[in-house]
Design a protein around this motif. Structure first.
Motif, PDB file in Angstrom:
ATOM      1  N   THR A  66       1.319  -0.946   0.152  1.00 22.67           N
ATOM      2  CA  THR A  66      -0.015   0.243  -0.401  1.00 22.67           C
ATOM      3  C   THR A  66       0.568   1.320   0.306  1.00 22.67           C
ATOM      4  OG1 THR A  66      -1.817  -1.488   0.824  1.00 22.67           O
ATOM      5  CG2 THR A  66      -1.908   1.284   1.725  1.00 22.67           C
ATOM      6  N   MET A  67       2.001   1.437   0.674  1.00 17.62           N
ATOM      7  CA  MET A  67       2.846   3.033   1.197  1.00 17.62           C
ATOM      8  C   MET A  67       3.623   2.801  -0.845  1.00 17.62           C
ATOM      9  SD  MET A  67       4.685   1.941   4.655  1.00 17.62           S
ATOM     10  CE  MET A  67       6.062   3.077   4.008  1.00 17.62           C
ATOM     11  N   LEU A  68       3.574   1.277  -1.054  1.00 11.92           N
ATOM     12  CA  LEU A  68       4.884   1.512  -2.766  1.00 11.92           C
ATOM     13  C   LEU A  68       3.010   2.748  -3.715  1.00 11.92           C
ATOM     14  CD1 LEU A  68       6.870   1.198  -4.716  1.00 11.92           C
ATOM     15  CD2 LEU A  68       5.398  -1.344  -4.600  1.00 11.92           C
ATOM     16  N   LEU A  69       2.730   1.849  -3.415  1.00 11.98           N
ATOM     17  CA  LEU A  69       0.826   2.346  -3.838  1.00 11.98           C
ATOM     18  C   LEU A  69       0.357   3.597  -4.172  1.00 11.98           C
ATOM     19  CD1 LEU A  69      -1.335   2.236  -5.980  1.00 11.98           C
ATOM     20  CD2 LEU A  69      -3.171   1.644  -3.999  1.00 11.98           C
ATOM     21  N   GLU A  70       0.970   4.231  -3.129  1.00  7.52           N
ATOM     22  CA  GLU A  70       0.592   5.173  -2.867  1.00  7.52           C
ATOM     23  C   GLU A  70       1.778   6.640  -2.883  1.00  7.52           C
ATOM     24  OE1 GLU A  70      -2.016   6.740   1.223  1.00  7.52           O
ATOM     25  OE2 GLU A  70      -0.536   4.525   2.229  1.00  7.52           O
ATOM     26  N   ALA A  71       2.845   6.167  -2.755  1.00  4.42           N
ATOM     27  CA  ALA A  71       3.613   7.040  -3.579  1.00  4.42           C
ATOM     28  C   ALA A  71       3.662   7.041  -4.638  1.00  4.42           C
ATOM     29  CB  ALA A  71       5.307   5.848  -3.597  1.00  4.42           C
ATOM     30  N   VAL A  72       3.247   6.214  -5.685  1.00  5.28           N
ATOM     31  CA  VAL A  72       2.867   6.378  -7.511  1.00  5.28           C
ATOM     32  C   VAL A  72       1.815   6.630  -7.511  1.00  5.28           C
ATOM     33  CG1 VAL A  72       2.561   5.177  -8.850  1.00  5.28           C
ATOM     34  CG2 VAL A  72       3.672   3.829  -7.436  1.00  5.28           C
ATOM     35  N   LEU A  73       0.810   7.190  -6.507  1.00  2.00           N
ATOM     36  CA  LEU A  73      -0.458   7.838  -6.395  1.00  2.00           C
ATOM     37  C   LEU A  73       0.135   9.490  -6.126  1.00  2.00           C
ATOM     38  CD1 LEU A  73      -3.043   5.936  -5.132  1.00  2.00           C
ATOM     39  CD2 LEU A  73      -3.026   6.614  -7.455  1.00  2.00           C
ATOM     40  N   ILE A  74       0.746   9.897  -5.351  1.00  4.48           N
ATOM     41  CA  ILE A  74       1.758  10.733  -5.002  1.00  4.48           C
ATOM     42  C   ILE A  74       2.677  11.684  -6.288  1.00  4.48           C
ATOM     43  CG2 ILE A  74       3.134  12.983  -4.387  1.00  4.48           C
ATOM     44  CD1 ILE A  74       2.600  10.719  -1.654  1.00  4.48           C
ATOM     45  N   ALA A  75       3.713  10.742  -6.915  1.00 11.21           N
ATOM     46  CA  ALA A  75       4.365  10.909  -8.016  1.00 11.21           C
ATOM     47  C   ALA A  75       3.326  11.026  -9.163  1.00 11.21           C
ATOM     48  CB  ALA A  75       5.162   9.245  -8.418  1.00 11.21           C
ATOM     49  N   GLU A  76       2.067  10.314  -9.575  1.00 13.21           N
ATOM     50  CA  GLU A  76       1.420  10.362 -10.926  1.00 13.21           C
ATOM     51  C   GLU A  76       0.754  11.667 -10.842  1.00 13.21           C
ATOM     52  OE1 GLU A  76       2.811   8.781 -14.012  1.00 13.21           O
ATOM     53  OE2 GLU A  76       4.548   8.586 -12.562  1.00 13.21           O
ATOM     54  N   LEU A  77       0.112  11.613  -9.386  1.00 18.90           N
ATOM     55  CA  LEU A  77      -1.260  12.944  -9.561  1.00 18.90           C
ATOM     56  C   LEU A  77      -1.112  14.046  -9.183  1.00 18.90           C
ATOM     57  CD1 LEU A  77      -3.303   9.730  -9.722  1.00 18.90           C
ATOM     58  CD2 LEU A  77      -4.923  10.984  -7.954  1.00 18.90           C
ATOM     59  N   GLY A  78       0.232  14.544  -8.484  1.00 18.07           N
ATOM     60  CA  GLY A  78       0.908  15.124  -7.512  1.00 18.07           C
ATOM     61  C   GLY A  78       0.369  15.069  -6.214  1.00 18.07           C
ATOM     62  N   ALA A  79       1.004  15.700  -5.227  1.00 22.34           N
ATOM     63  CA  ALA A  79       0.553  15.772  -3.821  1.00 22.34           C
ATOM     64  C   ALA A  79      -1.451  16.080  -3.218  1.00 22.34           C
ATOM     65  CB  ALA A  79       1.446  17.020  -3.173  1.00 22.34           C
ATOM     66  N   ASP A  80      -1.930  17.195  -4.196  1.00 24.78           N
ATOM     67  CA  ASP A  80      -3.000  17.549  -4.076  1.00 24.78           C
ATOM     68  C   ASP A  80      -3.996  16.119  -4.626  1.00 24.78           C
ATOM     69  OD1 ASP A  80      -2.000  19.624  -2.990  1.00 24.78           O
ATOM     70  OD2 ASP A  80      -2.679  21.216  -4.990  1.00 24.78           O
ATOM     71  N   GLY A  81      -4.201  16.227  -6.164  1.00 27.94           N
ATOM     72  CA  GLY A  81      -5.074  15.010  -6.171  1.00 27.94           C
ATOM     73  C   GLY A  81      -4.581  14.206  -6.151  1.00 27.94           C
ATOM     74  N   TYR A  82      -3.242  13.339  -4.904  1.00 26.65           N
ATOM     75  CA  TYR A  82      -3.498  12.744  -4.873  1.00 26.65           C
ATOM     76  C   TYR A  82      -4.076  12.706  -2.762  1.00 26.65           C
ATOM     77  CZ  TYR A  82      -1.320   9.373  -0.335  1.00 26.65           C
ATOM     78  OH  TYR A  82      -1.559   8.647   0.850  1.00 26.65           O
ATOM     79  N   ALA A  83      -4.006  13.667  -2.633  1.00 22.41           N
ATOM     80  CA  ALA A  83      -5.007  14.641  -0.778  1.00 22.41           C
ATOM     81  C   ALA A  83      -6.401  13.675  -1.560  1.00 22.41           C
ATOM     82  CB  ALA A  83      -4.218  15.451  -0.293  1.00 22.41           C
ATOM     83  N   GLU A  84      -6.213  14.629  -2.038  1.00 19.78           N
ATOM     84  CA  GLU A  84      -8.230  14.599  -3.125  1.00 19.78           C
ATOM     85  C   GLU A  84      -8.608  13.229  -3.282  1.00 19.78           C
ATOM     86  OE1 GLU A  84      -8.017  18.190  -5.471  1.00 19.78           O
ATOM     87  OE2 GLU A  84      -9.667  16.694  -6.074  1.00 19.78           O
ATOM     88  N   LEU A  85      -7.832  11.952  -3.118  1.00 24.16           N
ATOM     89  CA  LEU A  85      -8.902  10.507  -3.402  1.00 24.16           C
ATOM     90  C   LEU A  85      -8.676  10.460  -1.938  1.00 24.16           C
ATOM     91  CD1 LEU A  85      -5.582   9.169  -5.466  1.00 24.16           C
ATOM     92  CD2 LEU A  85      -8.097  10.106  -5.910  1.00 24.16           C
ATOM     93  N   TYR A  86      -8.977  10.873  -0.871  1.00 30.39           N
ATOM     94  CA  TYR A  86      -9.714  10.655   0.476  1.00 30.39           C
ATOM     95  C   TYR A  86     -10.320  12.264   0.987  1.00 30.39           C
ATOM     96  CZ  TYR A  86      -5.490   7.431   0.386  1.00 30.39           C
ATOM     97  OH  TYR A  86      -4.649   6.182   0.145  1.00 30.39           O
ATOM     98  N   ASP A  87     -10.850  12.626   0.308  1.00 31.87           N
ATOM     99  CA  ASP A  87     -11.420  13.600   0.861  1.00 31.87           C
ATOM    100  C   ASP A  87     -12.226  13.756  -1.324  1.00 31.87           C
ATOM    101  OD1 ASP A  87     -11.945  15.476   2.642  1.00 31.87           O
ATOM    102  OD2 ASP A  87     -10.765  17.589   1.397  1.00 31.87           O
ATOM    103  N   GLY A  88     -13.171  12.810  -0.848  1.00 31.02           N
ATOM    104  CA  GLY A  88     -13.905  13.112  -1.735  1.00 31.02           C
ATOM    105  C   GLY A  88     -13.407  12.582  -3.076  1.00 31.02           C
ATOM    106  N   GLY A  89     -12.288  12.676  -3.723  1.00 30.30           N
ATOM    107  CA  GLY A  89     -11.706  12.554  -4.761  1.00 30.30           C
ATOM    108  C   GLY A  89     -12.155  11.349  -5.678  1.00 30.30           C
TER     109      GLY A  89
END
Ligand code: GAL
Length: 423
Positions: free
Chosen positions: A206-229
């Motif tokens: 899960t940590m590896l997946l989250e790192a890829v999501l941050i890299a590919e979506l950017g920090a804000d896009g990634y954070a939004e996933l946990y906030d209604g994204g």
């Protein structure tokens, strides 16, 4: 910093109650005097245990009337501890305090009335001034605070063996993106390192997946996933595909390993990298290894400038057998001395703003600099992003993907996990 009036009052009350029991020399009075404080964590070995020992040494000095009792249940990220804790809370047998991540992970305990509001202790211990405002905001729920953070850890770090990289003709610098990292992984494999990216059980994936999501979506896009994204978008699909490619370079025995095992593959030279939180720094220190000769580290490729944070914190459970002892523990946890003795040995940085960087090893000094300037993003695997139900759903989806490699099914499971949490 010794606890004064409140504790003295509570201790006196305890003695009075014991005395009122009337049966001289009775067991109850002995229990009362023993003042055991069971501290429940998953820090049983290595740097994690060393950090806990550091905190305990301050507790022994500052809270001499109480006795630390180690309730640790081994298993990285609380993989075993959280279940043991849940059943103890259900049967109303809470420890005196337990470790939990600040942020979303506390939600269930709060909603089930299993932990106390400790805002008053913040006043009493001066913690509203000691902690950064952003951290206080992120742990305040409807005006109340339910835990005392001991530290800040960073999740999105890759730890690498420089000899292995150089052996394959690679630089020891960070690849600039996930794509560049994939190219390096292929180079390593061609040079004879079959599984160059060491990883362990589901939560580490899960940590590896989250790192890829941050890299590919950017920090804000990634954070939004946990906030209604939106987890169903094509950007997430593309990230999942890249994550799947990375997984193709990992060790086949991953699901039976814990994080120190994956780290051992790297230090032994069987793998080039592992992605793991900075508790790794503590284990490497204990082994007498030093950067940059023995290891190098950098933010996961594509995530430079983002600090994926999490904070270990301690709570006062409802019905804690020794609430006065817990309060003394919590005061130590929030104190400058407690945070220093804990974090120097733990690989993390203090949650307090008044730390002296020179007191810390080089890794933590660099982390303090990054913490002060980076964009912050939360961690699901370590509870700053969302509640335990979501963490469990994510870990199980990641585990399934590890065995079937089906991206569409994976994404559906992630969408379902998000929907069940939102509604
Ligand atoms: C995290 C925790 C860290 C470290 C890690 C590995 O959840 O926040 O302090 O213990 O697990 O076990």
């Amino acid at each position: 910093m010794r606890r004064t009036s409140l504790l003295a009052g509570l201790a006196a009350a305890g003695l009075v109650l014991a005395a009122c029991g009337g049966d001289d020399g009775d067991e109850g009075a002995t229990d009362e005097a023993s003042g055991d404080v069971e501290v429940f964590t998953w820090w049983a070995d290595g740097g994690e245990k060393a950090g806990l020992d550091g905190m305990v040494s301050v507790f022994e000095t500052e809270c001499p009337d109480f006795t630390f009792v180690n309730g640790a249940v081994a298993g990285g990220a609380g993989s075993n501890a959280k279940q043991v804790l849940a059943s103890r809370l259900q049967t109303n047998e809470p420890p005196d305090t337990f470790q939990a991540h600040a942020g979303g992970e506390l939600t269930d305990y709060i909603e089930a009335d299993q932990i106390e509001d400790v805002s008053d202790l913040y006043e009493e211990f001066g913690l509203n001034e000691a902690f950064p405002e952003g951290l206080l905001e992120s742990i305040t729920v409807d005006g109340s605070i339910y835990s005392v953070p001991a530290n800040i850890h960073r999740a999105n770090i890759v730890w690498a063996n420089p000899s292995v990289l150089e052996g394959a003709g690679l630089s020891t610098e960070a690849p600039a993106s996930v794509d560049a990292w994939l190219a390096d992984l292929e180079t390593l494999r061609s040079s004879g390192i079959e599984a160059p990216l060491a990883i362990a059980t589901d939560w580490t994936q899960t940590m590896l997946l989250e790192a890829v999501l941050i890299a590919e979506l950017g920090a804000d896009g990634y954070a939004e996933l946990y906030d209604g994204g939106d987890w169903s978008g094509s950007d997430v699909t593309a990230a999942l595909e890249k994550y799947g490619q990375l997984l193709g370079y990992t060790n086949a025995d991953r699901s039976s390993l814990d994080w120190p095992d994956a780290l051992n593959y790297v230090t032994a030279g069987q793998a080039a990298y592992t992605l793991m939180g900075d508790w790794v720094a503590a284990n490497l220190d204990l082994e007498g290894l030093a950067a940059p000769d023995d290891y190098v580290y950098w933010p996961a490729p594509g995530t430079d400038g983002t600090y994926q944070w999490l904070a270990d914190s301690f709570v006062l459970p409802v019905g804690a057998p020794n609430a006065a002892g817990t309060e003394c523990w919590l005061e130590v946890v929030g104190s400058a001395d407690g945070q220093r003795e804990f974090n120097v040995a733990k690989g993390s940085i203090p949650a307090r703003t008044d730390a002296e960087p020179a007191d810390y090893p080089p890794y933590q000094q660099s982390a303090m600099e990054d913490w002060a300037q980076d964009t912050l993003a939360p961690s699901l695997a370590h509870g700053s992003a969302a509640a335990i139900g979501w963490i469990d759903a994510m870990n199980s989806a990641v585990g399934q993907f590890g065995s079937n490699g089906d991206v569409a099914q994976f994404q559906e499971a992630l969408v379902a996990a998000a929907e069940s949490q939102a509604g």
